[in-house]
Design a protein around this motif. Structure first.
Motif, PDB file in Angstrom:
ATOM      1  N   PHE A  90     -20.189  17.264  -9.582  1.00  0.00           N
ATOM      2  CA  PHE A  90     -19.043  16.376  -9.743  1.00  0.00           C
ATOM      3  C   PHE A  90     -19.511  15.247 -10.648  1.00  0.00           C
ATOM      4  N   VAL A  91     -18.717  14.851 -11.621  1.00  0.00           N
ATOM      5  CA  VAL A  91     -19.033  13.714 -12.481  1.00  0.00           C
ATOM      6  C   VAL A  91     -17.776  12.855 -12.590  1.00  0.00           C
ATOM      7  N   MET A  92     -17.900  11.570 -12.229  1.00  0.00           N
ATOM      8  CA  MET A  92     -16.774  10.651 -12.374  1.00  0.00           C
ATOM      9  C   MET A  92     -17.212   9.515 -13.283  1.00  0.00           C
ATOM     10  N   THR A  93     -16.418   9.254 -14.314  1.00  0.00           N
ATOM     11  CA  THR A  93     -16.706   8.140 -15.204  1.00  0.00           C
ATOM     12  C   THR A  93     -15.650   7.072 -14.993  1.00  0.00           C
ATOM     13  N   THR A  94     -16.081   5.829 -14.890  1.00  0.00           N
ATOM     14  CA  THR A  94     -15.183   4.705 -14.692  1.00  0.00           C
ATOM     15  C   THR A  94     -15.618   3.552 -15.582  1.00  0.00           C
ATOM     16  N   GLY A  95     -14.729   2.595 -15.738  1.00  0.00           N
ATOM     17  CA  GLY A  95     -15.085   1.360 -16.417  1.00  0.00           C
ATOM     18  C   GLY A  95     -14.573   1.242 -17.823  1.00  0.00           C
ATOM     19  N   VAL A  96     -14.040   0.064 -18.127  1.00  0.00           N
ATOM     20  CA  VAL A  96     -13.549  -0.232 -19.467  1.00  0.00           C
ATOM     21  C   VAL A  96     -14.651  -0.904 -20.270  1.00  0.00           C
ATOM     22  N   TRP A  97     -15.228  -1.950 -19.724  1.00  0.00           N
ATOM     23  CA  TRP A  97     -16.272  -2.705 -20.429  1.00  0.00           C
ATOM     24  C   TRP A  97     -17.646  -2.127 -20.143  1.00  0.00           C
ATOM     25  N   THR A  98     -17.915  -1.811 -18.893  1.00  0.00           N
ATOM     26  CA  THR A  98     -19.186  -1.216 -18.500  1.00  0.00           C
ATOM     27  C   THR A  98     -18.897   0.156 -17.933  1.00  0.00           C
ATOM     28  N   THR A  99     -19.394   1.185 -18.570  1.00  0.00           N
ATOM     29  CA  THR A  99     -19.149   2.538 -18.105  1.00  0.00           C
ATOM     30  C   THR A  99     -20.101   2.864 -16.962  1.00  0.00           C
ATOM     31  N   GLN A 100     -19.526   3.404 -15.908  1.00  0.00           N
ATOM     32  CA  GLN A 100     -20.310   3.833 -14.758  1.00  0.00           C
ATOM     33  C   GLN A 100     -20.102   5.330 -14.595  1.00  0.00           C
ATOM     34  N   VAL A 101     -21.186   6.071 -14.456  1.00  0.00           N
ATOM     35  CA  VAL A 101     -21.113   7.521 -14.299  1.00  0.00           C
ATOM     36  C   VAL A 101     -21.645   7.863 -12.909  1.00  0.00           C
ATOM     37  N   LEU A 102     -20.745   8.393 -12.071  1.00  0.00           N
ATOM     38  CA  LEU A 102     -21.120   8.810 -10.721  1.00  0.00           C
ATOM     39  C   LEU A 102     -21.296  10.323 -10.738  1.00  0.00           C
ATOM     40  N   MET A 103     -22.321  10.817 -10.057  1.00  0.00           N
ATOM     41  CA  MET A 103     -22.603  12.241 -10.100  1.00  0.00           C
ATOM     42  C   MET A 103     -23.054  12.717  -8.736  1.00  0.00           C
ATOM     43  N   MET A 104     -22.648  13.940  -8.381  1.00  0.00           N
ATOM     44  CA  MET A 104     -23.092  14.575  -7.152  1.00  0.00           C
ATOM     45  C   MET A 104     -23.214  16.075  -7.403  1.00  0.00           C
ATOM     46  N   PRO A 105     -24.385  16.646  -7.125  1.00  0.00           N
ATOM     47  CA  PRO A 105     -24.538  18.095  -7.337  1.00  0.00           C
ATOM     48  C   PRO A 105     -23.667  18.896  -6.368  1.00  0.00           C
ATOM     49  N   ILE A 106     -23.105  19.972  -6.853  1.00  0.00           N
ATOM     50  CA  ILE A 106     -22.285  20.857  -6.011  1.00  0.00           C
ATOM     51  C   ILE A 106     -23.135  21.452  -4.887  1.00  0.00           C
ATOM     52  N   THR A 107     -24.410  21.691  -5.160  1.00  0.00           N
ATOM     53  CA  THR A 107     -25.272  22.321  -4.148  1.00  0.00           C
ATOM     54  C   THR A 107     -25.482  21.434  -2.927  1.00  0.00           C
ATOM     55  N   LYS A 108     -25.262  20.128  -3.050  1.00  0.00           N
ATOM     56  CA  LYS A 108     -25.423  19.202  -1.919  1.00  0.00           C
ATOM     57  C   LYS A 108     -24.222  19.198  -0.974  1.00  0.00           C
ATOM     58  N   VAL A 109     -23.093  19.762  -1.406  1.00  0.00           N
ATOM     59  CA  VAL A 109     -21.876  19.730  -0.595  1.00  0.00           C
ATOM     60  C   VAL A 109     -22.042  20.641   0.618  1.00  0.00           C
ATOM     61  N   THR A 110     -21.833  20.060   1.793  1.00  0.00           N
ATOM     62  CA  THR A 110     -21.905  20.843   3.032  1.00  0.00           C
ATOM     63  C   THR A 110     -20.546  20.979   3.697  1.00  0.00           C
ATOM     64  N   ASP A 111     -19.628  20.053   3.418  1.00  0.00           N
ATOM     65  CA  ASP A 111     -18.330  20.088   4.073  1.00  0.00           C
ATOM     66  C   ASP A 111     -17.285  19.424   3.187  1.00  0.00           C
ATOM     67  N   LEU A 112     -16.082  19.969   3.205  1.00  0.00           N
ATOM     68  CA  LEU A 112     -14.952  19.392   2.479  1.00  0.00           C
ATOM     69  C   LEU A 112     -13.841  19.095   3.472  1.00  0.00           C
TER      70      LEU A 112
END
Length: 188
Positions: A90-112
């Motif tokens: 999963f990759v989420m990018t946020t921010g107008v002035w300062t870009t923040q990139v959040l990431m989580m590997p799919i292999t770490k997912v144990t529950d949805l």
């Protein structure tokens, strides 16, 4: 130069993009209500004040302008925020002035966990709670997802589905795209 980077630029060459979405517009409902209400208060108070209080009227109009600019910034912030799901993370990018990139590997997912409030059923959004092996990740709770059923089904297939069939389907999709591109070149 000042525009935020496209989230696809953070992906590796070996990754296959599965989903690319922006949060549902309903996440702006409260900000819209707040901006409209405060601007209406500023305008009404400005018209109620006597002409002798022109300085306070000007201040109220500047406050209203500030509220409009603040709301515009919130809309731009919503617009540039993107969630990209690949076959690896999963990759989420946020921010107008300062870009923040959040990431989580799919292999770490144990529950949805999939949640859909009453208003979400009406407007078409939901919330996905992604749990990993005993840790709170940056993308633990993803709110205001458009088409949440499709998102849930796709993520479930990625996390818990048959990897061999996914690879076959991906190679088939790649072959279809290549055939379409070569067909367009012949026609064009």
């Amino acid at each position: 130069m000042f525009a935020p980077r496209d989230p696809d630029e953070y992906l590796l060459d070996t990754e296959r993009r599965v989903i690319r979405i922006r949060r549902h517009w309903a996440c702006l409902i409260w900000q819209t209500f707040e901006a409209v209400a405060l601007i209406a208060v500023c305008v009404m108070v400005s018209y109620i004040l006597p002409p002798a209080m022109w300085m306070l009227q000007n201040v109220l109009w500047y406050v209203a302008l500030f509220l409009v600019l603040r709301f515009a910034y919130q809309v731009v912030e919503w617009w540039v925020e993107r969630l990209v799901v690949t076959d690896k993370r999963f990759v989420m990018t946020t921010g107008v002035w300062t870009t923040q990139v959040l990431m989580m590997p799919i292999t770490k997912v144990t529950d949805l966990t999939y949640e859909r409030p009453f208003l979400g059923r009406i407007l078409g959004y939901g919330t996905m709670v992604v749990e990993s092996a005993g840790q709170i990740q940056a993308l633990n709770r993803i709110e205001y997802l458009p088409k949440p059923e499709e998102f849930y089904d796709t993520i479930s297939e990625l996390v818990f589905g048959d990897k061999q069939k996914q690879a076959e389907r991906f190679s088939m999709i790649k072959a279809q795209r290549a055939a379409r591109r070569s067909k367009k070149k012949v026609i064009g």
